[in-house]
Enzyme design. Sequence first.
Site, PDB file in Angstrom:
ATOM      1  N   ASN A   9     -34.780  -2.058 -64.371  1.00 41.32           N
ATOM      2  CA  ASN A   9     -34.901  -1.138 -63.239  1.00 41.32           C
ATOM      3  C   ASN A   9     -34.128  -1.765 -62.088  1.00 41.32           C
ATOM      4  O   ASN A   9     -34.600  -2.714 -61.470  1.00 41.32           O
ATOM      5  CB  ASN A   9     -36.385  -0.952 -62.878  1.00 41.32           C
ATOM      6  CG  ASN A   9     -36.559  -0.126 -61.608  1.00 41.32           C
ATOM      7  OD1 ASN A   9     -35.611   0.506 -61.134  1.00 41.32           O
ATOM      8  ND2 ASN A   9     -37.759  -0.132 -61.060  1.00 41.32           N
ATOM      9  N   LYS A  11     -33.407  -0.505 -59.272  1.00 40.92           N
ATOM     10  CA  LYS A  11     -33.842  -0.055 -57.937  1.00 40.92           C
ATOM     11  C   LYS A  11     -32.617   0.281 -57.083  1.00 40.92           C
ATOM     12  O   LYS A  11     -31.635   0.790 -57.608  1.00 40.92           O
ATOM     13  CB  LYS A  11     -34.733  -1.117 -57.277  1.00 40.92           C
ATOM     14  CG  LYS A  11     -35.832  -1.591 -58.216  1.00 40.92           C
ATOM     15  CD  LYS A  11     -36.899  -2.384 -57.528  1.00 40.92           C
ATOM     16  CE  LYS A  11     -37.834  -2.970 -58.568  1.00 40.92           C
ATOM     17  NZ  LYS A  11     -39.030  -3.551 -58.009  1.00 40.92           N
ATOM     18  N   HIS A  91     -43.162   5.189 -60.774  1.00 43.43           N
ATOM     19  CA  HIS A  91     -43.091   3.766 -60.428  1.00 43.43           C
ATOM     20  C   HIS A  91     -43.981   3.525 -59.200  1.00 43.43           C
ATOM     21  O   HIS A  91     -44.077   4.376 -58.313  1.00 43.43           O
ATOM     22  CB  HIS A  91     -41.646   3.364 -60.131  1.00 43.43           C
ATOM     23  CG  HIS A  91     -41.474   1.888 -60.013  1.00 43.43           C
ATOM     24  ND1 HIS A  91     -41.790   1.192 -58.850  1.00 43.43           N
ATOM     25  CD2 HIS A  91     -41.064   0.947 -60.897  1.00 43.43           C
ATOM     26  CE1 HIS A  91     -41.557  -0.094 -59.038  1.00 43.43           C
ATOM     27  NE2 HIS A  91     -41.120  -0.273 -60.273  1.00 43.43           N
ATOM     28  N   GLU A  93     -43.578   1.881 -56.620  1.00 43.75           N
ATOM     29  CA  GLU A  93     -42.892   2.006 -55.323  1.00 43.75           C
ATOM     30  C   GLU A  93     -42.779   3.472 -54.920  1.00 43.75           C
ATOM     31  O   GLU A  93     -42.882   3.816 -53.745  1.00 43.75           O
ATOM     32  CB  GLU A  93     -41.510   1.330 -55.393  1.00 43.75           C
ATOM     33  CG  GLU A  93     -41.639  -0.180 -55.386  1.00 43.75           C
ATOM     34  CD  GLU A  93     -40.478  -0.929 -56.013  1.00 43.75           C
ATOM     35  OE1 GLU A  93     -39.407  -0.332 -56.247  1.00 43.75           O
ATOM     36  OE2 GLU A  93     -40.656  -2.130 -56.293  1.00 43.75           O
ATOM     37  N   GLU A 163     -47.496  -1.878 -65.335  1.00 48.51           N
ATOM     38  CA  GLU A 163     -46.921  -2.698 -64.272  1.00 48.51           C
ATOM     39  C   GLU A 163     -47.981  -2.966 -63.200  1.00 48.51           C
ATOM     40  O   GLU A 163     -48.136  -2.162 -62.262  1.00 48.51           O
ATOM     41  CB  GLU A 163     -45.731  -1.971 -63.635  1.00 48.51           C
ATOM     42  CG  GLU A 163     -44.577  -1.733 -64.588  1.00 48.51           C
ATOM     43  CD  GLU A 163     -43.247  -1.796 -63.862  1.00 48.51           C
ATOM     44  OE1 GLU A 163     -42.376  -2.551 -64.317  1.00 48.51           O
ATOM     45  OE2 GLU A 163     -43.084  -1.131 -62.831  1.00 48.51           O
ATOM     46  N   GLY A 169     -42.205  -7.898 -58.413  1.00 52.27           N
ATOM     47  CA  GLY A 169     -41.359  -8.496 -57.383  1.00 52.27           C
ATOM     48  C   GLY A 169     -42.000  -9.661 -56.650  1.00 52.27           C
ATOM     49  O   GLY A 169     -41.505 -10.099 -55.608  1.00 52.27           O
ATOM     50  N   SER A 209     -42.425  -9.220 -62.726  1.00 50.44           N
ATOM     51  CA  SER A 209     -41.884 -10.588 -62.671  1.00 50.44           C
ATOM     52  C   SER A 209     -41.559 -11.159 -64.061  1.00 50.44           C
ATOM     53  O   SER A 209     -41.758 -12.355 -64.307  1.00 50.44           O
ATOM     54  CB  SER A 209     -42.841 -11.504 -61.908  1.00 50.44           C
ATOM     55  OG  SER A 209     -42.985 -11.060 -60.576  1.00 50.44           O
TER      56      SER A 209
HETATM   57  C1  PEP Z   1     -40.283  -3.245 -61.405  1.00 54.08           C
HETATM   58  O1  PEP Z   1     -40.048  -2.956 -60.241  1.00 54.08           O
HETATM   59  O2  PEP Z   1     -40.428  -2.345 -62.257  1.00 54.08           O
HETATM   60  C2  PEP Z   1     -40.416  -4.649 -61.757  1.00 54.08           C
HETATM   61  C3  PEP Z   1     -41.043  -4.958 -62.863  1.00 54.08           C
HETATM   62  O3  PEP Z   1     -39.861  -5.562 -60.887  1.00 54.08           O
HETATM   63  P1  PEP Z   1     -39.832  -7.174 -61.069  1.00 54.08           P
HETATM   64  O4  PEP Z   1     -39.360  -7.446 -62.467  1.00 54.08           O
HETATM   65  O5  PEP Z   1     -38.860  -7.632 -60.027  1.00 54.08           O
HETATM   66  O6  PEP Z   1     -41.213  -7.654 -60.840  1.00 54.08           O
END
Ligand code: PEP
Length: 254
Positions: A9, A11, A91, A93, A163, A169, A209
Amino acid sequence: MRKPMLAGNWKMNKTRDEAIQFMLAVQDNLPKTVESVVCAPAIILRDMVKRATTLHIGAQNMHECESGAFTGEISPVMLKDTGVEYVILGHSERRALFSETDEKVNAKIKKALEFGLKPMLCVGEYLSERDAGKTNEVLERQVSKAFDGVVIEKPSDIVVAYEPIWAIGTGKSADSYIAEEACAYIRGILAKIFSPRIAEEIRVLYGGSVTAMNIREYVAQPDVDGALVGTASLKEDAFLDMALALKQVVKRSD
Ligand code: PEP
């Protein structure tokens, strides 16, 4: 058999030239036994689809209406027109920063399927909800509402990503047993909504992460079929390393 998946992803990162550079660097070396996907900014999707050989391309969001007065939004018709295959929906976000409700996510999933786009549904709890022992309740609500009234014709086209918001993040990845517990729980919810057979064919990913260093721990778990990766998916080397880490993984769906 569920094919392991690595989904990036990106973003709001990468220009068209940077994306093409990335594709040139990874495409010849991606393992065939892994489905490697990049979900990129909408404005570069068409250019990426044109150059895709081994990579699968996805979008990061989609409006639930086909057209209309929704300034700045992108419709399923437009996404389909780019040739894109996947779309991330719900997601955290989008839920937190753009007020996306479970009902909206449900409408988006229905529209995506109607237009032949494969949905990647994201679900997950806040740290406060985990601390309060409400993780399963949150997952139950998000998954059931997202798939309310949804008819699945091809379960292998559906992806659900667990997630946990506290792991996205932050560099604080979930322990692999926590990821397994949640992914198995999600599969159980899917079995109740659809059927055990369908649930066994839907891929459930962990995201939060994930890096080339820790991805093996997750995909060694029986119900974790791959990873949805943000930050670490931006670097060619890390993306390739993660795809190669999934190469030997076999996921039985029986
Ligand atoms: C995400 O935003 O879907 C995500 C998993 O980000 P990160 O890997 O940076 O934690």
